[in-house]
Write a protein that holds these residues in place. Structure first.
Motif, PDB file in Angstrom:
ATOM      1  N   ALA A 184      40.878  16.002  -5.952  1.00 12.17           N
ATOM      2  CA  ALA A 184      42.131  15.634  -5.871  1.00 12.17           C
ATOM      3  C   ALA A 184      43.143  16.338  -6.983  1.00 12.17           C
ATOM      4  O   ALA A 184      42.641  16.370  -8.148  1.00 12.17           O
ATOM      5  N   ARG A 185      44.324  16.580  -6.449  1.00 12.62           N
ATOM      6  CA  ARG A 185      45.398  16.867  -7.313  1.00 12.62           C
ATOM      7  C   ARG A 185      46.031  15.708  -7.920  1.00 12.62           C
ATOM      8  O   ARG A 185      46.673  16.044  -8.904  1.00 12.62           O
ATOM      9  N   GLY A 186      46.029  14.883  -7.008  1.00 12.94           N
ATOM     10  CA  GLY A 186      46.837  13.438  -7.216  1.00 12.94           C
ATOM     11  C   GLY A 186      46.014  12.602  -7.674  1.00 12.94           C
ATOM     12  O   GLY A 186      45.485  12.526  -8.928  1.00 12.94           O
ATOM     13  N   ASP A 187      45.479  11.675  -6.969  1.00 13.76           N
ATOM     14  CA  ASP A 187      44.605  10.347  -7.217  1.00 13.76           C
ATOM     15  C   ASP A 187      43.259  10.293  -6.706  1.00 13.76           C
ATOM     16  O   ASP A 187      43.059  10.611  -5.714  1.00 13.76           O
ATOM     17  N   THR A 188      42.263  10.008  -7.372  1.00 17.24           N
ATOM     18  CA  THR A 188      41.092   9.769  -7.091  1.00 17.24           C
ATOM     19  C   THR A 188      40.862   8.174  -6.864  1.00 17.24           C
ATOM     20  O   THR A 188      40.890   7.538  -8.117  1.00 17.24           O
ATOM     21  N   HIS A 189      40.250   7.546  -6.137  1.00 12.21           N
ATOM     22  CA  HIS A 189      40.084   6.148  -5.804  1.00 12.21           C
ATOM     23  C   HIS A 189      38.635   5.885  -5.490  1.00 12.21           C
ATOM     24  O   HIS A 189      38.193   6.517  -4.635  1.00 12.21           O
ATOM     25  N   PHE A 190      37.819   5.175  -6.444  1.00 10.10           N
ATOM     26  CA  PHE A 190      36.626   4.733  -6.012  1.00 10.10           C
ATOM     27  C   PHE A 190      36.317   3.381  -5.612  1.00 10.10           C
ATOM     28  O   PHE A 190      36.652   2.662  -5.835  1.00 10.10           O
ATOM     29  N   PHE A 191      35.211   3.365  -4.821  1.00  5.40           N
ATOM     30  CA  PHE A 191      34.971   1.996  -3.959  1.00  5.40           C
ATOM     31  C   PHE A 191      33.431   1.730  -3.926  1.00  5.40           C
ATOM     32  O   PHE A 191      32.654   2.809  -3.708  1.00  5.40           O
ATOM     33  N   ILE A 192      32.858   0.631  -4.400  1.00  4.54           N
ATOM     34  CA  ILE A 192      31.371   0.394  -4.401  1.00  4.54           C
ATOM     35  C   ILE A 192      31.038  -0.946  -4.293  1.00  4.54           C
ATOM     36  O   ILE A 192      32.188  -1.806  -4.831  1.00  4.54           O
ATOM     37  N   SER A 193      29.881  -1.439  -3.820  1.00  2.18           N
ATOM     38  CA  SER A 193      29.545  -2.688  -3.880  1.00  2.18           C
ATOM     39  C   SER A 193      29.305  -3.311  -5.179  1.00  2.18           C
ATOM     40  O   SER A 193      29.104  -2.492  -5.981  1.00  2.18           O
ATOM     41  N   LYS A 194      29.430  -4.548  -5.385  1.00  2.00           N
ATOM     42  CA  LYS A 194      29.131  -4.955  -6.808  1.00  2.00           C
ATOM     43  C   LYS A 194      27.692  -5.061  -7.062  1.00  2.00           C
ATOM     44  O   LYS A 194      27.431  -4.701  -8.211  1.00  2.00           O
ATOM     45  N   GLU A 195      26.843  -5.095  -6.026  1.00  2.00           N
ATOM     46  CA  GLU A 195      25.483  -4.887  -6.075  1.00  2.00           C
ATOM     47  C   GLU A 195      25.051  -3.412  -6.818  1.00  2.00           C
ATOM     48  O   GLU A 195      24.185  -3.083  -7.693  1.00  2.00           O
ATOM     49  N   GLU A 196      25.423  -2.452  -6.017  1.00  2.00           N
ATOM     50  CA  GLU A 196      25.400  -1.044  -6.686  1.00  2.00           C
ATOM     51  C   GLU A 196      25.985  -0.748  -8.002  1.00  2.00           C
ATOM     52  O   GLU A 196      25.532   0.072  -8.588  1.00  2.00           O
ATOM     53  N   ALA A 197      27.126  -1.534  -8.245  1.00  2.00           N
ATOM     54  CA  ALA A 197      27.805  -1.040  -9.296  1.00  2.00           C
ATOM     55  C   ALA A 197      27.115  -1.603 -10.538  1.00  2.00           C
ATOM     56  O   ALA A 197      26.933  -0.936 -11.794  1.00  2.00           O
ATOM     57  N   GLY A 198      26.446  -2.738 -10.291  1.00  2.00           N
ATOM     58  CA  GLY A 198      25.789  -3.588 -11.622  1.00  2.00           C
ATOM     59  C   GLY A 198      26.908  -4.360 -12.397  1.00  2.00           C
ATOM     60  O   GLY A 198      27.904  -4.216 -12.496  1.00  2.00           O
ATOM     61  N   GLU A 199      26.061  -5.040 -13.417  1.00  2.00           N
ATOM     62  CA  GLU A 199      26.963  -5.787 -14.343  1.00  2.00           C
ATOM     63  C   GLU A 199      27.682  -4.452 -15.306  1.00  2.00           C
ATOM     64  O   GLU A 199      27.060  -3.849 -15.686  1.00  2.00           O
ATOM     65  N   ASN A 200      29.016  -4.981 -15.300  1.00  2.00           N
ATOM     66  CA  ASN A 200      29.991  -3.935 -15.911  1.00  2.00           C
ATOM     67  C   ASN A 200      29.711  -2.583 -15.440  1.00  2.00           C
ATOM     68  O   ASN A 200      29.804  -1.617 -16.485  1.00  2.00           O
TER      69      ASN A 200
END
Length: 229
Positions: A184-200
């Motif tokens: 991206a030249r502008g903004d990058t937005h990430f999305f993930i499930s809480k399970e896949e993200a893990g604690e912190n």
């Protein structure tokens, strides 16, 4: 981005989260809803400037169907369409070409916008992002897909204004994360499930810090020591 290059994904993702550019859904479906909702703010009107990325084909196909559905409901697509392999392509749809063709004038990974559907001939007129207008019959050149969402692999070399990333999956590693963060030249937005993200964000940070190239080099070295190669 530099932190992702150097395997410091936990620090990088923490900064994205602080800025509201990394969001976690309760589960995979919720994460996808969040992504599509965020993408829709500008992507429904300007999909050519707002690209969705995913690491796996099945997720990308689902995201493409949902993005197209939102544009159809919003009246952004024409009424005429051509069917191909169970997919329907309308005027003003985004198209991805998945195989090189000198005859047509496209490369694997080329993106474009359908500017006319010639239903009588089963033909699409597509304005390529790289410039020029081509005509393609899906029956003769079957290597087309919807192009609202693409795999990260296909996105290498592409640049757009904003990127919306479905983060996670079995293919996530340092190299993939860098590509996702740098389109991206502008903004990058990430999305993930809480399970896949893990604690912190520790689970996804671990995956995004691991280098596939490093793993491959170790595997080759071990194979040589064993006399396999």
């Amino acid at each position: 981005i530099k932190e992702l290059v150097h395997g410091k994904a936990e620090r990088a993702f923490a900064k994205y989260a602080e800025k509201g550019k990394l969001r976690g859904g309760n589960d995979g479906e919720d994460a996808m809803r969040l992504l599509l909702s965020s993408w829709s703010e500008e992507g429904i009107r300007k999909p050519e400037s707002n690209l969705i990325l995913g690491s796996e084909n099945t997720k990308v196909e689902e995201l493409n169907r949902e993005a197209q559905k939102r544009r159809l409901i919003s009246g952004e697509l024409g009424a005429t369409s051509v069917m191909h392999k169970g997919a329907e392509f309308f005027t003003r749809d985004r198209i991805l070409f998945t195989r090189n063709s000198k005859n047509i004038g496209v490369k694997n990974g080329s993106l474009g916008t359908v500017i006319e559907v010639q239903k009588k001939f089963g033909r699409l007129c597509v304005e390529l992002d790289s410039g020029g207008v081509i005509r393609v019959k899906p029956q003769s050149y079957p290597h087309i897909k919807l192009g609202y969402a693409v795999t990260t692999h296909k996105a290498q070399g592409l640049t757009t204004e904003n990127v919306f990333v479905s983060l996670g999956g079995g293919l996530q590693d340092r190299e993939l994360s860098y590509v996702q963060a740098s389109r991206a030249r502008g903004d990058t937005h990430f999305f993930i499930s809480k399970e896949e993200a893990g604690e912190n964000l520790r689970r996804i940070a671990f995956l995004a810090s691991e280098s596939h190239m490093k793993k491959l080099a170790i595997q080759v070295r071990e194979a040589k020591l064993k006399g396999v190669v």
